[in-house]
Enzyme design. Structure first.
Site, PDB file in Angstrom:
ATOM      1  N   ASP A  28      29.881  68.913  37.489  1.00 11.47           N
ATOM      2  CA  ASP A  28      30.015  70.329  37.813  1.00 11.47           C
ATOM      3  C   ASP A  28      30.944  70.572  39.013  1.00 11.47           C
ATOM      4  O   ASP A  28      31.720  71.525  39.011  1.00 11.47           O
ATOM      5  CB  ASP A  28      28.647  70.999  38.004  1.00 11.47           C
ATOM      6  CG  ASP A  28      27.779  70.290  39.017  1.00 11.47           C
ATOM      7  OD1 ASP A  28      28.241  69.285  39.604  1.00 11.47           O
ATOM      8  OD2 ASP A  28      26.644  70.741  39.237  1.00 11.47           O
ATOM      9  N   ASP A  53      24.415  62.081  35.628  1.00 11.82           N
ATOM     10  CA  ASP A  53      23.304  63.022  35.783  1.00 11.82           C
ATOM     11  C   ASP A  53      23.064  63.880  34.547  1.00 11.82           C
ATOM     12  O   ASP A  53      21.986  64.443  34.394  1.00 11.82           O
ATOM     13  CB  ASP A  53      23.549  63.925  37.000  1.00 11.82           C
ATOM     14  CG  ASP A  53      23.536  63.139  38.290  1.00 11.82           C
ATOM     15  OD1 ASP A  53      22.680  62.249  38.421  1.00 11.82           O
ATOM     16  OD2 ASP A  53      24.388  63.391  39.163  1.00 11.82           O
ATOM     17  N   ARG A  88      -0.654  45.983  39.487  1.00 14.25           N
ATOM     18  CA  ARG A  88      -0.176  46.941  40.476  1.00 14.25           C
ATOM     19  C   ARG A  88       0.387  48.178  39.807  1.00 14.25           C
ATOM     20  O   ARG A  88       0.666  48.188  38.618  1.00 14.25           O
ATOM     21  CB  ARG A  88       0.925  46.305  41.332  1.00 14.25           C
ATOM     22  CG  ARG A  88       0.366  45.405  42.394  1.00 14.25           C
ATOM     23  CD  ARG A  88       1.480  44.694  43.104  1.00 14.25           C
ATOM     24  NE  ARG A  88       0.924  43.678  43.999  1.00 14.25           N
ATOM     25  CZ  ARG A  88       1.501  42.526  44.272  1.00 14.25           C
ATOM     26  NH1 ARG A  88       2.634  42.204  43.713  1.00 14.25           N
ATOM     27  NH2 ARG A  88       0.938  41.676  45.092  1.00 14.25           N
ATOM     28  N   GLY A  96      19.100  61.442  40.497  1.00 10.57           N
ATOM     29  CA  GLY A  96      18.802  62.794  40.030  1.00 10.57           C
ATOM     30  C   GLY A  96      18.296  63.661  41.165  1.00 10.57           C
ATOM     31  O   GLY A  96      17.100  63.872  41.281  1.00 10.57           O
ATOM     32  N   GLY A 111       8.298  53.769  28.449  1.00 12.04           N
ATOM     33  CA  GLY A 111       6.858  53.971  28.284  1.00 12.04           C
ATOM     34  C   GLY A 111       6.152  54.144  29.611  1.00 12.04           C
ATOM     35  O   GLY A 111       5.016  53.702  29.788  1.00 12.04           O
ATOM     36  N   ALA A 112       6.820  54.805  30.559  1.00 17.72           N
ATOM     37  CA  ALA A 112       6.238  55.003  31.887  1.00 17.72           C
ATOM     38  C   ALA A 112       4.975  55.856  31.799  1.00 17.72           C
ATOM     39  O   ALA A 112       4.925  56.820  31.027  1.00 17.72           O
ATOM     40  CB  ALA A 112       7.256  55.672  32.803  1.00 17.72           C
ATOM     41  N   GLN A 177      22.830  52.309  39.439  1.00 19.08           N
ATOM     42  CA  GLN A 177      22.941  53.139  38.242  1.00 19.08           C
ATOM     43  C   GLN A 177      24.338  53.715  38.030  1.00 19.08           C
ATOM     44  O   GLN A 177      24.620  54.276  36.969  1.00 19.08           O
ATOM     45  CB  GLN A 177      21.932  54.300  38.327  1.00 19.08           C
ATOM     46  CG  GLN A 177      20.510  53.823  38.353  1.00 19.08           C
ATOM     47  CD  GLN A 177      19.568  54.853  38.955  1.00 19.08           C
ATOM     48  OE1 GLN A 177      19.017  55.670  38.267  1.00 19.08           O
ATOM     49  NE2 GLN A 177      19.409  54.813  40.268  1.00 19.08           N
ATOM     50  N   ARG A 178      25.211  53.594  39.024  1.00 14.67           N
ATOM     51  CA  ARG A 178      26.554  54.170  38.861  1.00 14.67           C
ATOM     52  C   ARG A 178      27.560  53.160  38.304  1.00 14.67           C
ATOM     53  O   ARG A 178      28.665  53.539  37.936  1.00 14.67           O
ATOM     54  CB  ARG A 178      27.074  54.701  40.207  1.00 14.67           C
ATOM     55  CG  ARG A 178      26.272  55.862  40.742  1.00 14.67           C
ATOM     56  CD  ARG A 178      27.109  56.790  41.608  1.00 14.67           C
ATOM     57  NE  ARG A 178      26.347  57.962  41.990  1.00 14.67           N
ATOM     58  CZ  ARG A 178      26.224  59.061  41.222  1.00 14.67           C
ATOM     59  NH1 ARG A 178      26.845  59.141  40.075  1.00 14.67           N
ATOM     60  NH2 ARG A 178      25.491  60.076  41.629  1.00 14.67           N
TER      61      ARG A 178
END
Lengths: 245, 245, 245, 245
Positions: A28, A53, A88, A96, A111-112, A177-178
């Site tokens: 954007d 994003d 744990r 984000g 599957g979080a 992640q980039r």
């Protein structure tokens, strides 16, 4: 490109170099700048949405988004490998700041047990209840995927530890992640967007952005892309809740 | 499941175990069998398309296809790493005995100079011409992605070596493409298909397959899935030709 | 560098550019050329062994070898993922025209039922016997790792199919093994070799190669590196046989 | 195994099941327990060192260490991909509460500008000086690899931002480092250790741990393994400093 002066200089540079069409690749911020540049210079501009994003209106998805989702799930898979033996809770912060597209797809694919996004309010006590119920029902580990904009991940770790008595561990994926080599989806999308963008300039388009809707390559006004707010797919969110219950 | 007797026995087993609905996961072979099983047993069946070949009509894509495409491109990327310094032609055989869906997406994503699929005839002399022209124009290495059903890869290597004088090397990916951890696209598709399949059984559906069209989860008659021939996307093929020229 | 003339020209170029020391990175071919270059030019040369084949005497291992081994096992792991459900024999051809270092480590790391290297003769009927015995004892799939120099992999596939009646599938990894991002072992070895090579030039060494023996960085005469034949570790071979029995 | 009572119960269980030899796989905690179990039960025990921390005396390395190092560098490589265009400092926290073996190898392999380990004191102002000098000399991004036991990574981020005016981003790898498929080095080490451990039990050994020194498989008293403090290789640390300068 962030000041009026900068944009005027950019416009001059384009003209003095005989550039009669521009393809702007980004998110954007890029399109906001490109739109101003068009108004100042009159040079036709086609935008190509490329951001991890996925927060660009007028297109289902963006170049790089699928790559980032896969990077995150390959990382979180490694937590799953040993999670059950560690008993744990794992909090994984993904990118984000304002939007939860990445967190939602990562959380669903992984599957979080809990997915936290900036668009949806949550109460820590509800999370604690859900985790305690999961333990009673036999789960030995849980994963919480959290967009960075959904709150402070380290605070969340402490609050859950206090609220449940469970051990909680934190992973912050950050700029991992980039990077990385693009996935097939990102590459093929780039092929389609790039090819269509060139065609659009040749067709005489002035200020548009290419996008994809289902299987169709479409286009929208460049201003629509950054002015409109793209909605999070709440059906995906509910699907994730059902499947991790 | 390959004989009438086997199917009758399967039908009996289902009934004697009180099974009143079945979800069949697989490709056209699975659905052919499932369809017969429905006719013999009357037990409602919903198919979920899951095959790396993507050769199932009624759905844009199948669970596992995106995973296999990414496995192949990650492997071929490693050939690209050293390809330019080796000044060679690389033939990479990917899976696909009858259909070229995998070869086409892999070839496009990899920027392969030549893509060979069972659906489109080719002449080795045309390939040789293209390779020789590429060398004249400055390319130092070329990649040919070939579906196993498009011909004999080893013969092709020899024919190109004879026809061009270039050194050609062969990679046969084989069953590497069937394994590995699923990608986000494959996982999320599995979530959507699985959830919808259960709903469909609850809604009283008798013999359908879930599928995806654009962004919509749809369904078709189970027989349609394996009787109809899904068409290869020729626009993708042309796009690959344009981009690798 | 392959002709006397070429070497003399290289020597001249080095001198006219004021180069007074050279670090040659590669395998036996590189060191053979570097040795000649030293004799013609008198310019001190230190070799750094870097080849995926590991066929350099005077060093336990070479830069790139660990990377190639890992690339191969990550690929073969994907075959293992679905191997048991396919009930097949998988032949995987790895690099190694003259030496079996790569095949041996890959086969051991992968738990391959059979490892074929150029250094050790084998009879196809012995392989067939081993495979048939494995099936009788309950194995449902077997992996054969074969150096390309150990024979013709496609012929082997046919011979085993005829000799056992089992279905056999072929994977040829090819140049996939030459690419990819280096592993930690390869990177750290590069750090140590590079640093030591510079020191050696500063110390006045004339014609040596750095190497590693256990944990110690050592050096040998450059000619030793390519003239001597490094021995395959037969204890590793026997260990692989024991563990896959 | 954490109480005297628990150990006595374990000893009884072993005896009543006719177990006359034990192989204990793990790190110092495992070996401490195994040692007590030997004293109580008299059952011969051989330890196999397997921990991502590599903090076991009597062996150069442990099963899993190379895997964890590679997991970390593959993740950090992705930060490097976009680091230069972001003009930022990246702090990456890796595992290691008490020891810096992992941080050191990861930092060296990654070419990290700064490596922080629990064994070596550091001052934030020295780090800031180094970073500011790097920028003056033309670097556009820097990576700091930090063992979790070297300090609070989030505090460090804030201190560096204040001390340099640079933007700093944090990644916390966490339990990602405990999972994943083992590397070739870890697998082959497991083959060698496992095979030798069985031999040692057959030879009548009572309480030992297998280890590796250079290329030789060795053994030490089990108590040595967890009582002695293994030294960090300071030459590696200095090498990393030289190469990233």
């Amino acid at each position: 490109m962030k000041t009026q002066e900068g944009i005027e200089k950019a416009a001059e540079n384009l003209k003095s170099n005989g550039i009669d069409g521009l393809i702007a690749i980004g998110g954007d911020g890029t399109f906001r700048g490109a739109s101003k540049l068009y108004r100042v210079s009159g040079i036709p501009i086609v935008g190509i949405p490329a951001t991890i994003d996925n927060d660009v209106a007028g297109t289902d998805t963006t170049i790089g988004f699928d790559t980032a989702v896969n990077t995150a799930i390959m990382a979180i898979d490694r937590i799953r490998d040993t999670a059950t033996s560690h008993e744990r809770v794992f909090v994984v912060e993904v990118m984000g700041r304002r939007r939860g597209f990445l967190a939602l797809e990562v959380g669903l694919a992984e599957g979080a047990e809990v997915i936290l996004v900036p668009e949806i309010r949550f109460r820590v006590e509800d999370i604690c209840k859900k985790l305690k119920r999961a333990r009673r029902e036999g789960k030995t580990s849980e994963i919480i995927v959290m967009a960075e904009g959904a709150g402070d991940s380290r605070d969340l770790v402490h609050q859950i530890e206090r609220g449940t008595g469970l051990e909680v561990r934190l992973t912050v994926l950050g700029h991992i992640q980039r990077g990385g080599s693009p996935t097939a989806v990102s590459r093929i999308l780039a092929c389609k967007f790039g090819s269509r963008a060139v065609e659009m300039l040749l067709e005489g388009v002035k200020k548009r952005m290419v996008g994809i809707r289902g299987r169709r390559i479409v286009s929208v006004d460049l201003d629509y892309a950054w002015r409109e707010q793209k909605e999070l797919d709440l059906r995906l969110y509910r699907l994730a809740e059902i499947l991790s219950a």
